[in-house]
Motif scaffolding. Structure first.
Motif, mmCIF file in Angstrom:
data_model
loop_
_atom_site.group_PDB
_atom_site.id
_atom_site.type_symbol
_atom_site.label_atom_id
_atom_site.label_comp_id
_atom_site.label_asym_id
_atom_site.label_seq_id
_atom_site.Cartn_x
_atom_site.Cartn_y
_atom_site.Cartn_z
ATOM 1 N N VAL A 120 10.263 -13.305 -3.573
ATOM 2 C CA VAL A 120 10.431 -11.863 -3.456
ATOM 3 C C VAL A 120 9.254 -11.141 -2.801
ATOM 4 C CG1 VAL A 120 11.984 -11.751 -5.424
ATOM 5 C CG2 VAL A 120 9.523 -11.492 -5.784
ATOM 6 N N TYR A 121 8.152 -11.832 -2.560
ATOM 7 C CA TYR A 121 6.972 -11.129 -2.052
ATOM 8 C C TYR A 121 7.276 -10.398 -0.751
ATOM 9 C CZ TYR A 121 2.523 -9.890 -0.146
ATOM 10 O OH TYR A 121 1.506 -9.162 0.390
ATOM 11 N N TRP A 122 8.005 -11.016 0.140
ATOM 12 C CA TRP A 122 8.212 -10.463 1.476
ATOM 13 C C TRP A 122 9.431 -9.530 1.547
ATOM 14 C CZ3 TRP A 122 4.003 -10.450 3.903
ATOM 15 C CH2 TRP A 122 3.947 -10.215 5.275
ATOM 16 N N ALA A 123 10.082 -9.272 0.422
ATOM 17 C CA ALA A 123 11.263 -8.396 0.396
ATOM 18 C C ALA A 123 10.978 -6.995 0.933
ATOM 19 C CB ALA A 123 11.851 -8.333 -1.009
ATOM 20 N N PRO A 124 9.825 -6.367 0.647
ATOM 21 C CA PRO A 124 9.581 -5.044 1.234
ATOM 22 C C PRO A 124 9.615 -5.075 2.770
ATOM 23 C CG PRO A 124 8.003 -5.447 -0.520
ATOM 24 C CD PRO A 124 8.747 -6.735 -0.290
ATOM 25 N N GLU A 125 9.099 -6.137 3.343
ATOM 26 C CA GLU A 125 9.106 -6.252 4.800
ATOM 27 C C GLU A 125 10.527 -6.447 5.317
ATOM 28 O OE1 GLU A 125 6.900 -6.607 8.579
ATOM 29 O OE2 GLU A 125 6.858 -5.453 6.743
ATOM 30 N N LEU A 126 11.320 -7.205 4.587
ATOM 31 C CA LEU A 126 12.712 -7.407 4.973
ATOM 32 C C LEU A 126 13.451 -6.062 5.035
ATOM 33 C CD1 LEU A 126 15.112 -9.935 4.851
ATOM 34 C CD2 LEU A 126 15.686 -8.407 3.001
#
Length: 199
Positions: A102-108
């Protein structure tokens, strides 16, 4: 891997320098895994996408793949290749959901916002919703750099719609989390966006 942090920070010079060093060392010492892991960060668009596929196929690699795919999608959006960006973002989201990454979800979600804005679908509601979701997720996780990216994109969209006060309200507090002397690409971009709201 020596290219991961410069890639996150969008430090192109450091990315190229460390990438060249890493590829040279990987070649000298037959470190195929490290070469395959670093290569997608050093390329753009379809070349980067092919490198991600190679990494996954040859090493059953999962490490940082959502981040790699988000970089690929970002380069597709930047070059107007929205169909490819949509496909790659869907793949990144699927992998995040499968692996709980989930770490990269904001970027997604930020990239989904950029994609919606680039496609000009109806009203900008879809883009705004995606940017706001990116902001909330980044804030929740304390990922200030990803929060700044999302705030900058949302503010630029609002400014383009003739809403400079709303844009300032979104961007100024997040920008305030960073030192004025911070020499990061995202901070410079946010600083320029804020300055543009004054004019």
């Amino acid at each position: 891997c020596g290219v991961w942090l410069p890639a996150i920070l969008r430090d192109t010079d450091a990315l190229r320098r460390h990438g060249a060093e890493l590829l040279e060392l990987a070649g000298e010492h037959r470190l195929g895994f490290w070469r395959a892991l670093a290569t997608p960060f050093l390329l753009e668009a379809e070349e980067a996408e092919r490198a991600v596929r190679t990494y996954r196929r040859e090493f059953n690699g999962g490490l940082t793949v959502p981040q790699m795919l988000c970089r690929v999608a970002d380069s597709y959006v930047t070059t107007g290749r929205t169909g490819e960006a949509t496909r790659v973002l869907a793949e990144a989201q699927e992998l995040m959901e499968q692996h709980g990454d989930v770490y990269w979800a904001p970027e997604l979600f930020r990239l989904r916002g950029r994609l919606a804005a680039a496609e000009g679908r109806g009203t900008p509601v879809e883009a705004v919703t995606a940017f706001e979701r990116a902001l909330a997720l980044a804030r929740e996780r304390g990922a200030h750099l990803l929060e700044l990216r999302a705030a900058t994109d949302l503010a630029q969209l609002q400014a383009a719609q003739g809403q400079p006060l709303e844009a300032r309200k979104v961007l100024a507090p997040v920008y305030g989390l960073f030192s004025d002397k911070a020499d990061l690409a995202d901070v410079r971009e946010a600083r320029e966006a804020l300055a543009g709201l004054d004019g």
